[in-house]
Scaffold this active site. Structure first.
Site, mmCIF file in Angstrom:
data_model
loop_
_atom_site.group_PDB
_atom_site.id
_atom_site.type_symbol
_atom_site.label_atom_id
_atom_site.label_comp_id
_atom_site.label_asym_id
_atom_site.label_seq_id
_atom_site.Cartn_x
_atom_site.Cartn_y
_atom_site.Cartn_z
ATOM 1 N N GLY A 10 0.837 -1.241 0.043
ATOM 2 C CA GLY A 10 -0.105 -0.109 -0.001
ATOM 3 C C GLY A 10 0.962 1.471 -0.106
ATOM 4 N N TYR A 132 -16.676 2.235 6.255
ATOM 5 C CA TYR A 132 -15.380 2.316 6.350
ATOM 6 C C TYR A 132 -14.813 2.853 7.637
ATOM 7 C CZ TYR A 132 -10.553 4.235 5.760
ATOM 8 O OH TYR A 132 -9.191 4.570 6.124
ATOM 9 N N LYS A 136 -12.829 1.354 11.014
ATOM 10 C CA LYS A 136 -11.813 1.896 11.593
ATOM 11 C C LYS A 136 -11.951 2.407 13.057
ATOM 12 C CE LYS A 136 -8.434 2.514 9.573
ATOM 13 N NZ LYS A 136 -7.318 1.657 9.192
#
Ligand SMILES: NC(=O)c1ccc[n+]([C@@H]2O[C@H](COP(=O)([O-])OP(=O)(O)OC[C@H]3O[C@@H](n4cnc5c(N)ncnc54)[C@H](OP(=O)(O)O)[C@@H]3O)[C@@H](O)[C@H]2O)c1
Length: 325
Positions: A10, A132, A136
């Site tokens: 990433g 999302y 998180k």
């Protein structure tokens, strides 16, 4: 000493690798053994794979740069997003708490709903708008819980925003569109801070290691980690396009042809916070406290005080050089 880095492919994972490689002599002298894992080596959606990696590499320090980051797709893949963004970091945190290891994890401005007037502090209550952000935020809670009664180990959750590095990101998309189209329309009423992955890697290293390569002690908790200043997506697009033109990239639009639009005119599956600004005083104070014993810390303090557009300028000029080479 074993350093285990998840998410090597990433943006942040690549930046961490580059940062360690830049200090290869330092790392070798300090006896750091670096282990980088990508999805192929360890699928974070599989709890057993995470446990197996931890058992195999026995890390003294875990850096988790992996995440399910597809914000819109998370709306329909909530279970998977949760497994990767909450389940996997929970295991890493449990390992760190049980074995006295350091754990660096990364979270997001999207844990907030964006309704606050000023910059968010670490103590402000999360209230994520989308799946999302929820996953998180669940990851943050799981890490805190794992360390609740720990008598050893330490963790930092570095909350960051609008990350750009080696990989797909908003700046790359804007520059591609600026080559293809005559006009761009970009959201001008959502505010945040663009953060370079290289910047975040540098700040992470300064927090966790001293200049001799030993792990530092720092107070466990959440730290907001973004450069100084703020902008909107529109402001970021204008700056990137202007800098790319100056660096010689051939674009069809100039910054004047980027039209500001409200977020309401560009609906997306996942709602985004209107205000993503985060106050970084806590991290700044921590790095300042460490800076007297480390030149490294000094440069990280400077980085934290450097406006976001400096990093974007460097990034875009590097892209332009690659483009014209
Ligand atoms: N990007 C942003 O704008 C942003 C903003 C705020 C916070 N953050 C946070 O910052 C951190 C770094 O983000 P980034 O921009 O570097 O993200 P990224 O470029 O999307 O990288 C995420 C990495 O996680 C890996 N991954 C995804 N699912 C996986 C799985 N099941 N098993 C193993 N690896 C998996 C991906 O693997 P593949 O390469 O195989 O797909 C990818 O390499 C994350 O915690 C993110 O939540 C990012």
């Amino acid at each position: 000493m074993n350093i285990l880095i998840f998410g090597k492919d990433g943006q942040l994972g690549k930046a961490l690798q580059a940062r360690f490689e830049a200090s290869a002599n330092w790392a070798a002298k300090s006896g750091l053994r670096l282990h980088y894992l990508g999805r192929a080596e360890c699928d974070l959606s599989k709890p057993d794979a995470v446990s197996a990696a931890l058992d195999q590499f026995k890390p003294n320090c875990i850096m988790n740069a992996a995440a399910y980051t597809a914000v819109d797709a998370a709306e329909t893949n909530e279970l998977l997003a949760n497994a990767i963004n909450a389940g996997a970091p929970e295991r890493m945190a449990q390992y760190a708490a049980q074995h006295g290891a350091t754990f660096l994890h990364y979270s997001t401005d999207y844990v907030f709903d964006g309704s606050k007037e000023g910059p968010y502090r670490e103590t402000d209550a999360p209230n994520p708008l989308g799946a999302y952000g929820k996953s998180k935020a669940a990851g943050e809670r799981a890490i805190e819980q794992a360390f609740l009664h720990a008598t050893q180990g330490q963790y930092a959750i570095l909350r960051t925003s609008w990350v750009y590095g080696e990989g797909g990101n908003f700046i790359r998309t804007m520059l591609r569109l600026a080559q293809e189209r005559d006009e761009l329309r970009v959201i001008a009423d959502q505010y945040g801070v663009p953060t370079s992955a290289a910047w975040l890697a540098e700040v992470s290293m300064a927090l966790a290691f001293d200049r001799h390569g030993a792990l530092r002690a720092f107070p466990s908790g959440i730290y907001h980690a973004v450069p100084a200043g703020e902008t909107s997506w529109h402001g970021l697009a204008c700056w990137a396009v202007q800098e790319a033109s100056q660096a010689g990239m051939q674009l069809k639009v100039d910054a004047g042809a980027i039209l500001p639009i409200p977020a309401s005119a560009y609906p997306l599956p996942a709602p985004r916070p209107m205000n993503s600004r985060m106050q970084t005083t806590k991290l700044l104070q921590q790095l300042e406290a460490q800076a007297d014993v480390s030149e490294w810390g000094h440069s990280a303090v400077t980085l934290l005080r450097t406006p976001w557009n400096v990093g974007v300028t460097d990034y875009v000029h590097a892209m332009a050089r690659q483009h014209t080479a």
